[in-house]
Design a protein around this motif. Structure first.
Motif: not given
Lengths: 290, 290
Positions: B167-183
């Motif tokens: 739940y937490h990985r998807a609800k919050t972590g996913a978009l933070f991970a996308a922020a660093t990976v996309a950067g």
């Protein structure tokens, strides 16, 4: 493999990428429920027919992905349009709508996830042809988003004054236009000349939809009839009468066929469109109109 | 131009593409309302900080587009999460939520249109660097869709049993991970090694969010506090106590910093993260913790 099998297989494979350990199972089920069994798959079949006519029908899976992307967006729009705050539709494709079969929250999320999947399926398929991805993403975005995609079309229902042409162009025409443009873009040819064909077919489809809403067998249609009158929506069948609307449909289909750009498979594409147009009318009307 | 100005400008320009003649005006207004004025823009600033650290911060607008894409998706998720069928939130960022300020239908459509715009902004920016578009679209899709993006995270709230880590990985972590990976992807470097940083920062943000929900000034927070208890949501602050949660936050931030891959701007990035982490705590707590 025939077009329908290719479409069903690409849609199923796209969903399967999300159906893995660690996914929320009810959302996964709601997504598959929203996509299968499908309707007539008119838009993705049109997309593949154009890709094939342009000589790219067997190319690297990009045409299949473009077709699937368009169908996923169509399914997403049905799920969200059926929500209680819009049409509050109980039945869709002959079975309970997603928010009735699951719940309203899962219907909102299923629509969202289908929109995302529509872009993901393009990016996966374009891994080996990156120069085709940009035009496809732009085509699909334009068909769905602002200012004149299907979401904008639905938003016209929330405005005090509705520009009827804008409404139909966005609500129905946009995704048909995307089907022809994306089919050509997937085949790697100049895609914009294909927009007119899609727009004309979208208008034809809208007229046929209005005809079905007054004249179809609800069983054959998979949803209740008479909704345009109940919901106060504009309708060619009510404005022109049934025979007038059928004449208008024929005129639109002929105009669409006349607009087909020069391409290797123009004749097969014409035949496809004629056959499709017959399928748009309720069976009994099509028999009498033939 | 500083990072915040770049982000605000890119977001505004992305919205402006849809604000043209023939667009439905209330949806256009709802979209701008959902995006401006923003919150802390933590995710897009992280995305730009990573792109800059990788040496690509000034490159052709792709980093700006990646940052804007992530913020648009964050705004979309807030609009849909606030809907009556989910949190039924009346207030967001210190003003009425979108469905309260407009209506529920426009809130559904605004969320949809923001998701679409998140992909469109990438495709526009990548016109001159097509090979970077595929990885960005895949990164963004993964962050939002199935099986473990923010939509999947929200869907865990609809399941009878919730895997809390999922739940937490998807609800919050996913978009933070996308922020660093996309950067990193926007800067054209190997992006996957940057996922761990984003995931750890997402976890830290979640803990800080739990702390704010029990200890913030509602005025400072822009929304009511105590919601986790009211809605029965898991909370690090309730499980570990306030001091325990603050200690956990520090530990997570240190772990995040230790995970930064080798890159030209590692020192500036560390400083950015330390400063951001201080900003995550309510002002009074941050003063006492310092």
């Amino acid at each position: 493999m025939d077009a329908v099998s290719r479409i069903e297989q690409t849609l199923s494979a796209a969903l399967a990428n999300g159906e893995v350990a660690g996914c929320p199972p009810r959302l996964a089920a709601a997504l598959r429920y929203a996509v299968f069994p499908g309707g007539a798959r008119i838009r993705p079949r049109l997309c593949l027919a154009v890709a094939t006519a342009c000589g790219g029908g067997n190319d690297t899976g990009i045409a299949d992905a473009a077709a699937a992307s368009i169908e996923l967006l169509h399914c997403a729009s049905l799920v969200h349009d059926d929500l209680p705050c819009f049409d509050d539709a109980a039945i869709r494709r002959g079975k309970p709508s997603v928010h009735r079969a699951y719940d309203e929250r899962l219907a909102v999320l299923a629509g969202d996830a289908l929109i995302v999947l529509a872009f993901e399926v393009l990016a996966r398929a374009a891994a080996n042809a990156p120069q085709r991805l940009g035009p496809l993403v732009m085509t699909i975005s334009k068909a769905v988003g602002m200012p004149s995609g299907i979401v904008a079309g639905q938003a016209w229902e929330c405005e005090p004054r509705v520009g009827l042409a804008d409404y139909h162009r966005a609500k129905t025409g946009a995704l048909f236009a995307a089907a022809t443009v994306a089919g050509a873009a997937a085949a790697g040819v100049d895609a914009e000349p294909w927009r007119e064909l899609g727009e004309r077919l979208g208008e034809a489809y809208q007229v046929a939809d209005d005809i079905r809403d007054v004249a179809a067998d609800p069983q054959e249609l998979g949803k209740p009839i008479g909704q345009d009158a109940i919901l106060g929506r504009p309708s060619a069948a009510r404005e022109l009468g049934l025979q007038g609307a059928i004449a208008r449909l024929k005129q639109l289909v002929n105009g669409a066929i006349a607009s087909i750009p020069a391409c290797p498979g123009a004749e097969e594409l014409k035949a496809h469109i004629v056959m499709e147009a017959q399928g748009l009318l309720p069976k009994e009307l099509a028999r009498r109109a033939a």
